[in-house]
Design a protein around this motif. Structure first.
Motif, PDB file in Angstrom:
ATOM      1  N   ASP A  52     -19.368  10.083  19.210  1.00 17.10           N
ATOM      2  CA  ASP A  52     -19.391  11.328  19.980  1.00 17.10           C
ATOM      3  C   ASP A  52     -20.552  11.349  20.974  1.00 17.10           C
ATOM      4  OD1 ASP A  52     -18.164  13.752  20.568  1.00 17.10           O
ATOM      5  OD2 ASP A  52     -19.547  14.879  19.311  1.00 17.10           O
ATOM      6  N   TYR A  53     -20.991  10.150  21.406  1.00 17.04           N
ATOM      7  CA  TYR A  53     -22.020  10.011  22.439  1.00 17.04           C
ATOM      8  C   TYR A  53     -23.386  10.549  21.999  1.00 17.04           C
ATOM      9  CZ  TYR A  53     -17.760   9.442  25.195  1.00 17.04           C
ATOM     10  OH  TYR A  53     -16.539   9.039  25.655  1.00 17.04           O
ATOM     11  N   LYS A  54     -23.688  10.471  20.721  1.00 20.16           N
ATOM     12  CA  LYS A  54     -25.013  10.853  20.230  1.00 20.16           C
ATOM     13  C   LYS A  54     -25.725   9.615  19.688  1.00 20.16           C
ATOM     14  CE  LYS A  54     -23.749  14.061  17.276  1.00 20.16           C
ATOM     15  NZ  LYS A  54     -22.308  14.155  17.427  1.00 20.16           N
ATOM     16  N   PHE A  55     -27.022   9.522  19.943  1.00 16.22           N
ATOM     17  CA  PHE A  55     -27.810   8.399  19.454  1.00 16.22           C
ATOM     18  C   PHE A  55     -28.136   8.598  17.974  1.00 16.22           C
ATOM     19  CE2 PHE A  55     -28.800   8.513  24.025  1.00 16.22           C
ATOM     20  CZ  PHE A  55     -28.510   7.205  24.363  1.00 16.22           C
ATOM     21  N   THR A  56     -27.954   7.548  17.193  1.00 15.64           N
ATOM     22  CA  THR A  56     -28.268   7.601  15.767  1.00 15.64           C
ATOM     23  C   THR A  56     -29.478   6.732  15.399  1.00 15.64           C
ATOM     24  OG1 THR A  56     -26.661   5.829  15.340  1.00 15.64           O
ATOM     25  CG2 THR A  56     -25.890   8.108  15.105  1.00 15.64           C
ATOM     26  N   PHE A  57     -29.799   5.773  16.244  1.00 14.81           N
ATOM     27  CA  PHE A  57     -30.987   4.938  16.044  1.00 14.81           C
ATOM     28  C   PHE A  57     -31.547   4.574  17.415  1.00 14.81           C
ATOM     29  CE2 PHE A  57     -32.546   0.569  16.417  1.00 14.81           C
ATOM     30  CZ  PHE A  57     -33.710   0.662  15.664  1.00 14.81           C
ATOM     31  N   VAL A  58     -32.891   4.649  17.551  1.00 10.72           N
ATOM     32  CA  VAL A  58     -33.542   4.348  18.822  1.00 10.72           C
ATOM     33  C   VAL A  58     -34.822   3.573  18.554  1.00 10.72           C
ATOM     34  CG1 VAL A  58     -34.712   5.323  20.835  1.00 10.72           C
ATOM     35  CG2 VAL A  58     -32.616   6.367  20.013  1.00 10.72           C
ATOM     36  N   ASP A  59     -35.028   2.514  19.320  1.00 15.82           N
ATOM     37  CA  ASP A  59     -36.292   1.777  19.302  1.00 15.82           C
ATOM     38  C   ASP A  59     -36.647   1.459  20.751  1.00 15.82           C
ATOM     39  OD1 ASP A  59     -38.292  -0.008  17.554  1.00 15.82           O
ATOM     40  OD2 ASP A  59     -37.675  -1.173  19.307  1.00 15.82           O
ATOM     41  N   THR A  60     -37.875   1.746  21.160  1.00 12.74           N
ATOM     42  CA  THR A  60     -38.252   1.547  22.553  1.00 12.74           C
ATOM     43  C   THR A  60     -39.627   0.904  22.647  1.00 12.74           C
ATOM     44  OG1 THR A  60     -38.597   2.653  24.683  1.00 12.74           O
ATOM     45  CG2 THR A  60     -39.247   3.864  22.721  1.00 12.74           C
ATOM     46  N   GLY A  61     -39.845   0.190  23.754  1.00 10.42           N
ATOM     47  CA  GLY A  61     -41.161  -0.397  24.003  1.00 10.42           C
ATOM     48  C   GLY A  61     -41.189  -1.901  24.097  1.00 10.42           C
ATOM     49  N   ALA A  62     -40.120  -2.590  23.709  1.00  3.56           N
ATOM     50  CA  ALA A  62     -40.110  -4.051  23.762  1.00  3.56           C
ATOM     51  C   ALA A  62     -40.126  -4.525  25.217  1.00  3.56           C
ATOM     52  CB  ALA A  62     -38.877  -4.599  23.045  1.00  3.56           C
ATOM     53  N   PRO A  63     -40.812  -5.633  25.523  1.00  5.19           N
ATOM     54  CA  PRO A  63     -40.865  -6.137  26.906  1.00  5.19           C
ATOM     55  C   PRO A  63     -39.487  -6.493  27.439  1.00  5.19           C
ATOM     56  CG  PRO A  63     -42.528  -7.208  25.535  1.00  5.19           C
ATOM     57  CD  PRO A  63     -41.643  -6.437  24.608  1.00  5.19           C
ATOM     58  N   GLY A  64     -39.279  -6.247  28.732  1.00  2.78           N
ATOM     59  CA  GLY A  64     -37.985  -6.481  29.349  1.00  2.78           C
ATOM     60  C   GLY A  64     -37.579  -7.934  29.437  1.00  2.78           C
ATOM     61  N   SER A  65     -38.530  -8.858  29.253  1.00  2.00           N
ATOM     62  CA  SER A  65     -38.194 -10.285  29.339  1.00  2.00           C
ATOM     63  C   SER A  65     -37.439 -10.772  28.109  1.00  2.00           C
ATOM     64  CB  SER A  65     -39.469 -11.108  29.515  1.00  2.00           C
ATOM     65  OG  SER A  65     -40.361 -10.907  28.421  1.00  2.00           O
ATOM     66  N   ARG A  66     -37.386  -9.984  27.045  1.00  2.00           N
ATOM     67  CA  ARG A  66     -36.740 -10.413  25.812  1.00  2.00           C
ATOM     68  C   ARG A  66     -35.248 -10.087  25.828  1.00  2.00           C
ATOM     69  NH1 ARG A  66     -39.464  -9.135  20.398  1.00  2.00           N
ATOM     70  NH2 ARG A  66     -38.093 -10.894  19.929  1.00  2.00           N
ATOM     71  N   SER A  67     -34.480 -10.846  25.051  1.00  2.00           N
ATOM     72  CA  SER A  67     -33.034 -10.616  24.957  1.00  2.00           C
ATOM     73  C   SER A  67     -32.741  -9.452  24.024  1.00  2.00           C
ATOM     74  CB  SER A  67     -32.332 -11.873  24.434  1.00  2.00           C
ATOM     75  OG  SER A  67     -32.707 -12.118  23.088  1.00  2.00           O
ATOM     76  N   ASP A  68     -31.541  -8.881  24.164  1.00  2.89           N
ATOM     77  CA  ASP A  68     -31.153  -7.771  23.292  1.00  2.89           C
ATOM     78  C   ASP A  68     -31.150  -8.187  21.825  1.00  2.89           C
ATOM     79  OD1 ASP A  68     -30.909  -6.143  25.448  1.00  2.89           O
ATOM     80  OD2 ASP A  68     -28.720  -6.155  25.519  1.00  2.89           O
ATOM     81  N   GLY A  69     -30.613  -9.377  21.552  1.00  2.00           N
ATOM     82  CA  GLY A  69     -30.574  -9.849  20.166  1.00  2.00           C
ATOM     83  C   GLY A  69     -31.959 -10.033  19.593  1.00  2.00           C
ATOM     84  N   GLY A  70     -32.889 -10.562  20.388  1.00  2.90           N
ATOM     85  CA  GLY A  70     -34.258 -10.752  19.918  1.00  2.90           C
ATOM     86  C   GLY A  70     -34.974  -9.442  19.700  1.00  2.90           C
ATOM     87  N   VAL A  71     -34.745  -8.468  20.601  1.00  4.93           N
ATOM     88  CA  VAL A  71     -35.374  -7.147  20.438  1.00  4.93           C
ATOM     89  C   VAL A  71     -34.867  -6.477  19.172  1.00  4.93           C
ATOM     90  CG1 VAL A  71     -35.558  -4.834  21.422  1.00  4.93           C
ATOM     91  CG2 VAL A  71     -35.774  -6.838  22.908  1.00  4.93           C
ATOM     92  N   PHE A  72     -33.546  -6.527  18.945  1.00  3.17           N
ATOM     93  CA  PHE A  72     -32.988  -5.873  17.760  1.00  3.17           C
ATOM     94  C   PHE A  72     -33.495  -6.521  16.472  1.00  3.17           C
ATOM     95  CE2 PHE A  72     -29.560  -5.654  14.521  1.00  3.17           C
ATOM     96  CZ  PHE A  72     -29.634  -4.292  14.272  1.00  3.17           C
ATOM     97  N   SER A  73     -33.617  -7.829  16.456  1.00  5.07           N
ATOM     98  CA  SER A  73     -34.060  -8.515  15.232  1.00  5.07           C
ATOM     99  C   SER A  73     -35.470  -8.126  14.830  1.00  5.07           C
ATOM    100  CB  SER A  73     -33.971 -10.035  15.410  1.00  5.07           C
ATOM    101  OG  SER A  73     -34.874 -10.475  16.416  1.00  5.07           O
ATOM    102  N   ASP A  74     -36.282  -7.636  15.789  1.00  5.24           N
ATOM    103  CA  ASP A  74     -37.656  -7.237  15.483  1.00  5.24           C
ATOM    104  C   ASP A  74     -37.782  -5.763  15.125  1.00  5.24           C
ATOM    105  OD1 ASP A  74     -38.729  -9.731  15.756  1.00  5.24           O
ATOM    106  OD2 ASP A  74     -39.416  -9.447  17.826  1.00  5.24           O
ATOM    107  N   THR A  75     -36.694  -5.016  15.138  1.00  4.88           N
ATOM    108  CA  THR A  75     -36.761  -3.605  14.773  1.00  4.88           C
ATOM    109  C   THR A  75     -36.790  -3.461  13.257  1.00  4.88           C
ATOM    110  OG1 THR A  75     -34.352  -3.329  14.744  1.00  4.88           O
ATOM    111  CG2 THR A  75     -35.483  -2.958  16.849  1.00  4.88           C
ATOM    112  N   GLN A  76     -37.337  -2.349  12.807  1.00  2.02           N
ATOM    113  CA  GLN A  76     -37.385  -2.081  11.373  1.00  2.02           C
ATOM    114  C   GLN A  76     -35.983  -1.907  10.804  1.00  2.02           C
ATOM    115  OE1 GLN A  76     -40.282  -2.123   9.499  1.00  2.02           O
ATOM    116  NE2 GLN A  76     -38.826  -2.103   7.796  1.00  2.02           N
ATOM    117  N   PHE A  77     -35.082  -1.359  11.601  1.00  2.61           N
ATOM    118  CA  PHE A  77     -33.699  -1.169  11.166  1.00  2.61           C
ATOM    119  C   PHE A  77     -33.044  -2.504  10.837  1.00  2.61           C
ATOM    120  CE2 PHE A  77     -29.172  -0.099  12.621  1.00  2.61           C
ATOM    121  CZ  PHE A  77     -28.817   0.389  11.377  1.00  2.61           C
TER     122      PHE A  77
END
Length: 387
Positions: A214-239
């Motif tokens: 329904d277009y609502k965010f359920t998990f958010v993580d912000t601040g990772a450098p833009g040079s990193r890939s999406d998969g790499g950023v997600f793997s470093d999240t606590q989730f």
């Protein structure tokens, strides 16, 4: 000996001169306490909050009111009530404090219009440092007031509800959310080199998010450098770490509709994410059989929800349309406050009952993609020309 004495006398003379200069500086009175254009009488007489907002309310122009502050008068009053105590300042003998309502108005316009804080300084008749302080304090208050109710911690129970709604709306069973990363454009951080320079050829931080159907965010993580890939950023999240370690679990395996096949619950992502027991990605390649093409179609249809979430977020809060020129800490504050406002308005303004027809709502019919076409109105919002 004479040279040392002469040096000592010179030092003492220099100290006396500095002391005299400091004394004159202390005795010098301010010519004005505040610049004439920022005087409270001018702000009350000519500032936009007490004039424009008042006119919109008196004229009952709900559509223009919602266009100005991205919410209906009812949602505005609800939000103001949540942050009022956090923003209220006591009156002093020196000046009249800026009201919580005006502080909220300045901040919402900063986020909604994408103007610089210097532009707001002249528009709202506040000093530059005052404007910076107002926006920082108010965004912090918005996050504190909304995070518990509108950006709650993930749980197995609410994941079950998300999966049921994904199936009923987007015909994909066992789907607990869609995941993707968005690059938040910013001016190059000081002495950062190419750390924040991304493949799109601008500097950014990554907003990694999961949304429901329904277009609502359920998990958010912000601040990772833009040079990193999406998969790499997600793997470093606590989730992700909690999912890998078993500290957090998606709902138990469930039967696929109309079958006796147990299948894991999962989150859908694109090719940038790894294939795991809790992440489903499309089949790679072009030459796929019919079943795989149908699967990719269903998965992509559900995954587009997160793209629409990001698109609507940027279309409503146009600060994301231009490079944000501030510190990394404040960029993260901007992102989290906009995400909190997005979820708040999705529930409070729209009632969480799907895309509504009323044009003053936060998300209207046509704002998001309809059916299989990339025709959401957020795709056609032009970037601002005056920043």
């Amino acid at each position: 000996m004479e040279e040392e004495l002469l040096l000592l006398l010179n030092l003492q003379l220099l100290q006396l001169l500095l002391l005299k200069k400091r004394k004159k500086t202390r005795e010098r009175k301010r010519s004005v306490w505040v610049r004439p254009i920022f005087d409270v009488s001018r702000r009350i007489g000519q500032g936009p909050y007490l004039n424009l907002m008042k006119e919109l309310i008196i004229s009952n122009d709900v559509i223009m009111f919602a266009n100005y502050v991205r919410m209906t008068p009812e949602s505005w009053n609800c939000l103001l009530g949540k942050v009022f105590n956090k923003l209220e300042k006591s009156t002093t003998n020196m000046r009249i404090p800026i009201s919580p309502a005006e502080r909220l108005c300045v901040t919402i316009r900063y986020l909604a219009d994408g103007k610089t804080q210097k532009s707001l300084m002249y528009e709202h008749r506040h000093g530059h440092s005052t404007t910076v302080g107002i926006t920082t304090e108010t965004m912090t208050a918005i996050i504190d007031a909304l995070k518990d109710d509108y950006l709650p911690n993930l749980s197995t129970e609410n994941m079950k509800e998300v999966a049921n709604y994904f199936y009923s709306r987007w015909n994909l069973p066992n789907c607990c959310g869609a995941i993707d990363g968005k690059h938040i454009q910013e001016v190059a951080p000081y002495k950062s080199g190419s750390t924040y320079y991304n493949y799109k050829n601008f500097f950014s931080i990554v907003l990694m998010a999961v949304c429901d159907a329904d277009y609502k965010f359920t998990f958010v993580d912000t601040g990772a450098p833009g040079s990193r890939s999406d998969g790499g950023v997600f793997s470093d999240t606590q989730f992700a770490r909690d999912l890998d370690s078993g500290a957090f679990r998606l709902p138990p395996d469930a039967f696929l509709p109309g079958s006796t096949t147990l299948f894991p619950n999962f989150i859908v992502g694109d090719e940038a994410f790894p294939l795991k027991s809790y992440i489903m990605r499309p089949y790679p390649g072009q030459y796929l059989d019919h079943q795989k093409r149908v699967f990719n179609y269903r998965l992509s249809r559900a995954r587009r929800i997160i793209e629409n979430c990001f698109g609507i977020l940027a279309a409503k809060w146009r600060i994301f349309f231009t490079p944000i020129h501030t510190s990394l800490e404040k960029v993260n504050l901007i992102v989290m406050s906009c995400v909190s406002l997005h979820n708040f308005l999705r529930v409070d303004s729209d009632g969480g009952d799907g895309v509504t027809v009323i044009t003053a709502r936060y998300i209207n019919v046509g704002d998001a993609d309809q059916g299989d076409e990339d025709n959401g109105q957020w795709r056609n919002v032009p970037a601002p020309t005056d920043t």
